[in-house]
Design an enzyme around this catalytic site. Sequence first.
Site, short mmCIF file in Angstrom:
data_model
loop_
_atom_site.label_atom_id
_atom_site.label_comp_id
_atom_site.label_asym_id
_atom_site.label_seq_id
_atom_site.Cartn_x
_atom_site.Cartn_y
_atom_site.Cartn_z
N ASP A 11 30.05 40.33 52.46
CA ASP A 11 31.43 40.24 51.99
C ASP A 11 31.96 41.67 51.94
O ASP A 11 31.57 42.46 51.08
CB ASP A 11 31.49 39.60 50.59
CG ASP A 11 32.87 39.72 49.94
OD1 ASP A 11 33.82 40.14 50.61
OD2 ASP A 11 32.98 39.35 48.74
N LYS A 73 40.35 48.33 53.43
CA LYS A 73 40.57 47.02 54.05
C LYS A 73 42.06 46.74 54.24
O LYS A 73 42.45 45.98 55.12
CB LYS A 73 39.94 45.95 53.16
CG LYS A 73 39.83 44.58 53.76
CD LYS A 73 39.07 43.67 52.81
CE LYS A 73 38.99 42.24 53.29
NZ LYS A 73 38.21 41.42 52.35
N GLU A 157 37.09 34.13 54.35
CA GLU A 157 36.59 34.18 52.97
C GLU A 157 36.66 32.83 52.24
O GLU A 157 35.67 32.43 51.62
CB GLU A 157 37.32 35.27 52.19
CG GLU A 157 36.85 36.66 52.60
CD GLU A 157 37.78 37.78 52.17
OE1 GLU A 157 38.65 37.55 51.31
OE2 GLU A 157 37.63 38.89 52.70
N ASP A 180 41.76 32.89 44.93
CA ASP A 180 40.98 34.13 44.96
C ASP A 180 41.81 35.28 44.38
O ASP A 180 42.72 35.78 45.04
CB ASP A 180 40.57 34.41 46.42
CG ASP A 180 39.74 35.69 46.56
OD1 ASP A 180 39.65 36.48 45.59
OD2 ASP A 180 39.16 35.91 47.64
P1 ADP Z 1 37.65 42.18 45.89
O1 ADP Z 1 37.50 40.81 46.45
O2 ADP Z 1 39.09 42.60 45.73
O3 ADP Z 1 36.86 43.20 46.63
P2 ADP Z 1 36.27 41.33 43.41
O4 ADP Z 1 36.33 39.90 43.69
O5 ADP Z 1 34.93 41.95 43.27
O6 ADP Z 1 37.11 42.22 44.41
O7 ADP Z 1 37.12 41.57 42.08
C1 ADP Z 1 37.21 42.82 41.49
C2 ADP Z 1 38.12 42.74 40.29
O8 ADP Z 1 37.57 41.82 39.34
C3 ADP Z 1 38.26 44.06 39.58
O9 ADP Z 1 39.62 44.28 39.24
C4 ADP Z 1 37.44 43.88 38.31
O10 ADP Z 1 37.92 44.65 37.22
C5 ADP Z 1 37.64 42.39 38.05
N1 ADP Z 1 36.60 41.82 37.19
C6 ADP Z 1 35.27 41.84 37.38
N2 ADP Z 1 34.62 41.26 36.36
C7 ADP Z 1 35.57 40.86 35.48
C8 ADP Z 1 35.55 40.21 34.20
N3 ADP Z 1 34.39 39.87 33.62
N4 ADP Z 1 36.73 39.97 33.57
C9 ADP Z 1 37.90 40.34 34.15
N5 ADP Z 1 37.98 40.95 35.34
C10 ADP Z 1 36.84 41.22 36.00
MG MG Z 2 37.03 39.30 47.65
#
Ligand code: ADP
Ligand code: MG
Length: 589
Positions: A11, A73, A157, A180
């Site tokens: 991913d 990205k 995705e 998402d």
């Molecule tokens: P992406 O798909 O954009 O690469 P992710 O799906 O990993 O990213 O999401 C990252 C986001 O999720 C960040 O803003 C992070 O702060 C938030 N995040 C991760 N864990 C938590 C949580 N327990 N509660 C709230 N937000 C969270």
């Molecule tokens: Mg993602």
Amino acid sequence: MTTTSPILGIDLGTTNSLVGVVDSGFPILLADEQGQRLTPSAVNFAADGSLIVGAAALRKRALEPRRTVTSVKRLIGRRGGEGDWQPPYSLRELGVSPIEVSAEILKRLKAIAERALEQSVSRAVITVPAYFNDAQRNATKQAGELAGLTVERIVSEPTAAALAYGLDKLGERQKIAVYDLGGGTFDISVLEMREGVFQVLSTAGDTQLGGDDIDRAIVNWLAEGASGNSALESQATPAAEAAKKRLSSEESTRIELPFFDGTSSLSVELTRAEFEKLIRPLVERTRAHCLRALSDAGVKPEELDAVILVGGSTRIPLVRRYVAEIFGREPDISQNPDEAVALGAVIQAGILSGSLKNVLLLDVTPLSLGIETFGGLMNTIIPRNTTIPCKAGEMFTNAVANQQDMLIRVLQGERELAKDNWELGRVIVPFPPGPKGSARVGVQFAIDANGILQVLARDTATNTDTVLEIQNTAVDVDDERVEQMIAESVEHAFEDMNERVWTEAKLKAEELLPAVDAALTQFGDAVSDDERRVIESAAASVRALLHATEHDAKALKTANAALDDATQELAVRLVERAMEESLVRRGLV
Ligand code: ADP
Ligand code: MG
């Protein structure tokens, strides 16, 4: 063991990236030497030409914003000037292209995998957003190739997420929505199952909406109290993000910013209610996109068969409640939202490499199956999400003297009390009367590849079997199969189950131990003697159970959980220390 080389599932996220592989039949995500499965999609280019990727790069961002590339990205596969996002760095100045930066992230993920697997890998499946056009998909593929990976497939995705949620078992024409909410983007997709593959019916979203905006809302709220202090605004983001994450599981949290501008400190309490008030407008912005995607797909909310949550920001309780409100149904939250896409990529990779059997792996039991026991309790025999075909059993006895038979009620559901679960069928097992606890009735549940549950109850004293088959769909079960199953003893099924739990616990322990060792070696000075003793003794218990000749799956599982607990605080402190260090480096403390 397969002889083919493994294919990685990746991913490649805007904020975070993950890598995994199918190992001994299980899709697993791989951790780096710090025990982290999430790698921030950040690359820091030092003046001397060296570069760092991941969490270490992210920590340099505040100090070197122009040398630290994040969210690349958003730029990949776009012509210069295209798109509405202005990065705080210039790739031209750094002399690299978005493809090259993405390749560095992919190289890092490849290295994490090679270290964990102790072998070199050269093939991968990579996910991209459903809305990525040809140029963006090709650029992602090129990045993979530049990183030394043959890209076997580019997967959308939402499709990957649906695979991870086990939704490929959906029937023809069934539809799902994938919501998402990640770090910087919001995507909503409606998928339909057609001839065994997912078709993306529609996608919508906002490329400028995600967890970063939520962090900013907290920072702005903090800054109000400190009347527009710019030092505060630049220092507060990591603390705001950490507080936000805590509020996903806690009702209230304290945000501390010691000496954020050299002299003043800040310490405020933020309740979940206050937090929800702050971010509600942001969360509400997702609604219109959801309705748009539904209308584009020509689907009414009630026609959806599932709504699944993806992206770290969907861990926020308000987001979950709001999604339920939009779609008029509870979303499926059975997977880790920030890992679902990666897990789906791994499953897809496993299917391609032949290490997963297409039909077999992807079908799982949607709900736990069990029987009612004394006191009207649900006794789970096959837990939900168990891969089918599967078989498991347990031994029961009579609760009162001179009982002549035992009623077995077959139940499906997740509730503790039998009466709250659904009854699938019942069968009466006769046995010779005797004193309390003298009867020995083995109950075995077997689910075949078609999802048919067969319940076999055996009175071990007389070797009498009672068989109950549960399924509305008519499927021929040939006598040979039945006989073969009956021939296999209930004890054997019990062992099968134990082996499964053992394998899962063992994988977890093998991942945990090196990570804990590494953290203790590297950050040992951040640990008090007492705490170190606790962690080391927890690790020793895990190690002892792992190497014991007798496999005690339950005990290993418990020991893993204890070790996880023991290191929780250390993990928190490592993050705090990293923050402190960056303050010190900037001469602020
Ligand atoms: P992406 O798909 O954009 O690469 P992710 O799906 O990993 O990213 O999401 C990252 C986001 O999720 C960040 O803003 C992070 O702060 C938030 N995040 C991760 N864990 C938590 C949580 N327990 N509660 C709230 N937000 C969270
Ligand atoms: Mg993602």
